[in-house]
Design a protein around this motif. Structure first.
Motif, short mmCIF file in Angstrom:
data_model
loop_
_atom_site.label_atom_id
_atom_site.label_comp_id
_atom_site.label_asym_id
_atom_site.label_seq_id
_atom_site.Cartn_x
_atom_site.Cartn_y
_atom_site.Cartn_z
N ASP A 23 -43.14 8.40 95.96
CA ASP A 23 -41.81 8.11 96.51
C ASP A 23 -41.64 6.62 96.76
O ASP A 23 -40.59 6.05 96.47
N ILE A 24 -42.68 6.00 97.30
CA ILE A 24 -42.63 4.56 97.57
C ILE A 24 -42.43 3.81 96.26
O ILE A 24 -41.60 2.91 96.17
N LYS A 25 -43.17 4.22 95.23
CA LYS A 25 -43.07 3.56 93.93
C LYS A 25 -41.65 3.70 93.36
O LYS A 25 -41.11 2.76 92.79
N THR A 26 -41.06 4.87 93.53
CA THR A 26 -39.72 5.14 92.99
C THR A 26 -38.61 4.54 93.85
O THR A 26 -37.74 3.83 93.35
N LEU A 27 -38.64 4.84 95.15
CA LEU A 27 -37.55 4.45 96.04
C LEU A 27 -37.61 3.00 96.48
O LEU A 27 -36.59 2.42 96.84
N CYS A 28 -38.81 2.44 96.48
CA CYS A 28 -38.98 1.09 97.03
C CYS A 28 -39.54 0.13 95.98
O CYS A 28 -40.26 -0.82 96.31
N ALA A 29 -39.24 0.39 94.73
CA ALA A 29 -39.72 -0.47 93.64
C ALA A 29 -39.24 -1.90 93.88
O ALA A 29 -38.10 -2.13 94.25
N GLY A 30 -40.13 -2.84 93.69
CA GLY A 30 -39.76 -4.24 93.83
C GLY A 30 -39.84 -4.79 95.24
O GLY A 30 -39.65 -5.98 95.46
N ILE A 31 -40.13 -3.92 96.22
CA ILE A 31 -40.25 -4.39 97.60
C ILE A 31 -41.69 -4.81 97.85
O ILE A 31 -42.62 -4.04 97.60
N ILE A 42 -38.76 3.19 103.38
CA ILE A 42 -38.93 4.64 103.51
C ILE A 42 -38.00 5.18 104.59
O ILE A 42 -37.37 6.22 104.43
N LYS A 43 -37.91 4.45 105.70
CA LYS A 43 -37.05 4.89 106.80
C LYS A 43 -35.60 5.05 106.34
O LYS A 43 -34.91 5.99 106.74
N SER A 44 -35.16 4.18 105.44
CA SER A 44 -33.78 4.26 104.96
C SER A 44 -33.60 5.36 103.91
O SER A 44 -32.48 5.68 103.54
N HIS A 45 -34.71 5.95 103.44
CA HIS A 45 -34.64 7.00 102.43
C HIS A 45 -35.25 8.32 102.91
O HIS A 45 -35.66 9.14 102.08
N LEU A 46 -35.30 8.55 104.21
CA LEU A 46 -35.96 9.75 104.73
C LEU A 46 -35.40 11.06 104.16
O LEU A 46 -36.12 12.04 104.07
N THR A 47 -34.14 11.08 103.80
CA THR A 47 -33.56 12.31 103.29
C THR A 47 -33.68 12.44 101.77
O THR A 47 -33.23 13.43 101.20
N ARG A 86 -40.19 23.14 111.87
CA ARG A 86 -40.18 22.25 110.69
C ARG A 86 -38.82 22.32 109.99
O ARG A 86 -38.25 21.30 109.63
N ALA A 87 -38.33 23.54 109.81
CA ALA A 87 -37.03 23.72 109.14
C ALA A 87 -35.92 23.09 109.97
O ALA A 87 -34.99 22.48 109.44
N CYS A 88 -36.02 23.22 111.29
CA CYS A 88 -35.02 22.65 112.19
C CYS A 88 -35.01 21.13 112.08
O CYS A 88 -33.95 20.52 111.91
N ILE A 89 -36.18 20.52 112.18
CA ILE A 89 -36.26 19.06 112.09
C ILE A 89 -35.76 18.60 110.72
O ILE A 89 -35.04 17.61 110.61
N LYS A 90 -36.12 19.33 109.67
CA LYS A 90 -35.66 18.98 108.33
C LYS A 90 -34.13 18.97 108.27
O LYS A 90 -33.53 18.06 107.70
N SER A 91 -33.51 19.95 108.90
CA SER A 91 -32.05 20.03 108.87
C SER A 91 -31.38 18.98 109.76
O SER A 91 -30.21 18.69 109.61
N HIS A 92 -32.16 18.41 110.68
CA HIS A 92 -31.64 17.39 111.60
C HIS A 92 -32.25 16.01 111.34
O HIS A 92 -32.24 15.16 112.23
N MET A 93 -32.80 15.80 110.14
CA MET A 93 -33.50 14.55 109.83
C MET A 93 -32.65 13.32 110.14
O MET A 93 -33.15 12.31 110.61
N PRO A 99 -37.58 5.96 117.29
CA PRO A 99 -39.05 5.94 117.36
C PRO A 99 -39.68 7.04 116.50
O PRO A 99 -40.72 6.82 115.89
N CYS A 100 -39.05 8.20 116.43
CA CYS A 100 -39.57 9.29 115.61
C CYS A 100 -39.45 8.93 114.13
O CYS A 100 -40.38 9.15 113.35
N ARG A 101 -38.31 8.35 113.75
CA ARG A 101 -38.14 7.91 112.35
C ARG A 101 -39.20 6.86 112.00
O ARG A 101 -39.73 6.85 110.89
N ASP A 102 -39.47 5.97 112.94
CA ASP A 102 -40.51 4.95 112.72
C ASP A 102 -41.87 5.60 112.47
O ASP A 102 -42.60 5.21 111.57
N ALA A 103 -42.19 6.60 113.29
CA ALA A 103 -43.49 7.28 113.15
C ALA A 103 -43.58 7.98 111.80
O ALA A 103 -44.62 7.92 111.13
#
Length: 119
Positions: A23-31, A42-47, A86-93, A99-103
């Motif tokens: 995912d890092i290679k694909t979403l963050c290429a060139g960074i 990654i934080k900006s692409h969590l979904t 897990r399903a709940c957090i996924k639906s509320h990502m 701080p949770c997004r950072d973690a």
């Protein structure tokens, strides 16, 4: 092992212990790594993460102390141990705290696994 069936760099990344490397290679290429740039990407692409990477982040969210308030607030009344949290957090990502997004993004960046400094 399912990781062996996957192709190319994704399989190599999973074997290396970081299901988010592809995912890092694909979403963050060139960074360029350093100064938190990979983590911020990654934080900006969590979904938009792959299922294996997302699974790792959900584990961090459900088990990590920093996300406990999010789980309590967003998933009140969900019985633990059934996969419902897990399903709940996924639906509320999009609604989890910063701080949770950072973690989660730190886990995705593989900071501890790679043994590198601030990605």
């Amino acid at each position: 092992m399912a990781a062996l069936v996957l192709s190319g760099s994704v399989a190599a990344a999973q074997q290396a212990g970081n299901p988010c490397a592809g995912d890092i290679k694909t979403l963050c290429a060139g960074i360029q790594p350093g100064e938190g740039r990979i983590k911020a990407c990654i934080k900006s692409h969590l979904t938009a993460l792959s299922p294996s990477c997302e699974d790792r982040l959900l584990t961090v969210a459900v088990t990590g102390k920093v996300c406990k308030t999010d789980v309590t607030n967003l998933c009140a009344g969900i019985v633990p141990g059934t996969g419902g949290i897990r399903a709940c957090i996924k639906s509320h990502m999009a609604e989890v705290s910063d701080p949770c997004r950072d973690a989660m993004s730190q886990a995705a960046a593989g900071k501890k696994i790679l043994g590198r400094g601030d990605l």
